[in-house]
Design an enzyme around this catalytic site. Structure first.
Site: not given
Ligand code: SPV
Ligand code: MG
Length: 559
Positions: A62
């Site tokens: 991510d």
């Molecule tokens: C996501 O789900 O991508 C978020 C929330 O941004 S977190 O992963 O908790 O940052």
């Molecule tokens: Mg996110």
């Protein structure tokens, strides 16, 4: 369809209504249509199109690796699968304010209810990754980005501004300063993110919050905090961002491991949902209902080949400018009447073999084959042109006959591999037939007559067929309509190939050569070789247009 799809437009308004209502809004993360549907089924108020989950579903971190388009596609799929609002995690907005404007427009146009923009610098890193030097955007620039997003959106679309100040370790004051600035820039909600093990940090933030703008939190690390507690602390929206995906990863890992070890699917049967559960989740029932409503009824498809290549001198000058099949009877060509009848009986596709004046046959939705050698060849040669159609069940008919619809129905019901429609009025009417050549048949056992459309008590087979049979022996007349099953096509093909090996010039029954042979010559040969050819007996109800008299009769008899 029984339930009209909810217009996407209304989902942003629905989210607005939730924001206006008392009580917390609870979302859960998803990454595709199925997981979004699971979120809806579990009773959540909305779907969080999680950047973390979507990235993981692509097998990548991510970290701003996926493009705006990929994220939008995923959010769109989720939105299409559910009736509750979807809020899309749009990270940094995929660039600066200019990118954010396009992002907002694209997501809103897709029917997404809202999106979230965070103050990480591009490329962002997931808030929980360790060993990351965290930089946040300049507050003033982020304020401009929030304003750009809000002003690019229409009234109902929800823009959530998220600050990562606590994640980056920049302290509570900075977090509040940023949160207030984003609220003042017009954000519809402010998300305060924290990676603390308890809710204390976000609760302190909420305690000091002095704006009307609602607050959002994501209790991933402070997992003991419940919705009620967070709501009491001042949060309007709670997002369980990724628990669904983490559950499925564990279940899939354990199941696949057990499956690999056991080597049989039964070993994991208890761990997995039945196929029917998948059918239910993808709404197979609705598709089946739509199929019943909107697809043509399923019939065992029978094709048709209409032989319309020949030139018939007897009908000159009527046929000087068109083939016989295109002669009009009460404003409609014979061929068109045949095609209508076949289509109404569910027969498709329909193929027509053209020859003489072929350019005159242009009826749409028909497959055409041409026998350009129609002058020096016969019906078998024409039938061969449409050889591609002779694989499954097929109706073969001459292009110059008119017939009652129930004759076709009777033929379609026949279970013989080769079945010919035979008119048993022949013995009653032959005296009045003025020597016109008729395709006569001798049936066995001799059938009862006058049973206009009744099925025979026992199968009636054809023992001989041809124009040279003794009219006194003939029990019926072949009307020029036959049905072949797949096996029937095969039999005809085998007999034909065998005959061809003997040479195309050799005579065949009533014809001087195989090339000039009629359909009845081949059928007679098939019978001679011991194959069963069934008779579907009728009593009148048809006519063939061979002469002026026939044509005149057609006008009086056809409706
Ligand atoms: C996501 O789900 O991508 C978020 C929330 O941004 S977190 O992963 O908790 O940052
Ligand atoms: Mg996110």
């Amino acid at each position: 369809m029984t339930d009209r799809a909810t217009p996407n437009r209304s989902k942003a308004a629905a989210l607005r209504r939730l924001l206006a209502k008392p009580g917390p809004i609870v979302l859960a993360g998803a990454h595709d249509g199925l997981t979004a549907r699971l979120v809806e089924e579990a009773g959540f108020d909305g779907v969080w199109a999680s950047g973390f989950e979507i990235s993981a579903s692509y097998g990548v971190p991510d970290a701003s690796i996926l493009t705006m388009t990929e994220t939008l596609d995923a959010a769109r799929v989720m939105n299409d699968a559910v009736s509750i609002p979807v809020i899309a995690d749009c990270d940094t907005g995929f660039g600066n304010s200019i990118n954010a404007i396009r992002t907002v427009r694209a997501f809103e146009a897709a029917g997404i209810a809202g999106l979230c923009l965070e103050d990480n610098v591009f490329p962002k890193r997931c808030s929980f990754y360790g060993g990351v030097k965290r930089l946040l955007t300049d507050t003033d620039e982020q304020v401009l980005k929030i304003r750009a997003a809000v002003e690019a959106a229409s009234r109902d679309f929800v823009v959530i501004a998220r600050t990562e100040a606590l994640i980056a370790g920049w302290g509570m004051d900075e977090a509040l300063r940023r949160g207030r600035a984003y609220a003042d820039a017009g954000a519809d909600a402010v998300l305060i993110h924290s990676k603390h093990g308890t809710a204390d940090e976000v609760a302190r933030f909420a305690g000091e919050w002095d704006r009307l703008t609602p607050l959002v939190c994501v209790p991933t690390t402070y997992k003991d905090a419940g919705v009620d507690e967070l709501a009491r602390a001042g949060f309007k929206m709670v997002i369980f961002a990724n628990q669904g995906m983490r559950a499925s990863i564990r279940a899939a890992q354990e199941t696949l491991k057990a499956l690999r070890e056991a080597g049989n699917a039964a070993a994991v049967d208890e761990r997995i949902v039945p196929l029917t559960e998948v059918y239910r989740l993808v709404n197979l029932g609705q598709m089946k209902a739509d199929e019943r409503e909107y697809l043509p009824p399923e019939v065992d498809t029978v094709k048709a080949v209409i032989l319309a290549a020949g030139f018939d001198r007897r009908l000159m000058p009527l046929v000087s400018d068109r083939p016989k099949a295109m002669l009009e009877v009460k404003g409609k060509p014979i061929l068109e009447r045949q095609i209508d009848a076949l289509q109404q009986a569910g027969v498709r596709p329909i193929a027509v073999v053209r020859g003489y004046k072929k350019e005159q046959i242009t009826i749409p939705n028909v497959r055409y084959y041409d026998n350009d050698a129609f002058e020096e060849s016969g019906e078998i040669e024409s039938l061969l042109r449409a050889g591609a159609e002779l694989s499954g069940a097929v109706i073969v008919m001459y292009g110059d006959i008119l017939f009652d619809r129930n004759i076709l129905d009777r033929l379609l019901q026949s279970e013989e591999d080769i079945a010919l429609v035979c008119d048993r009025s022949w013995p009653d009417t032959r005296a009045s037939r003025d020597g016109a050549a008729a395709d006569l048949v001798i049936e066995t056992p001799t059938p009862r007559r006058h049973h206009r459309f009744l099925a025979d008590d026992q199968p009636v087979r054809i023992a001989a067929i041809g124009q040279s049979l003794d009219p006194a022996d003939a029990t019926a007349e072949f009307i020029g309509m036959a049905k072949l099953s797949a096996r029937g096509c095969q039999i005809l093909g085998e007999v034909y190939r065998d005959l061809r090996e003997r040479g195309e010039a050799a005579p065949l029954h009533e014809s001087p050569s195989l090339r000039k042979a009629k359909l009845t010559d081949l059928l007679h040969e098939v019978i001679t070789r011991g194959h069963a050819v069934g008779s579907v007996g009728i009593y009148q109800g048809w006519l063939e247009v061979d002469t002026f008299d026939d044509y005149r009769r057609a006008w009086t008899e056809v409706e």
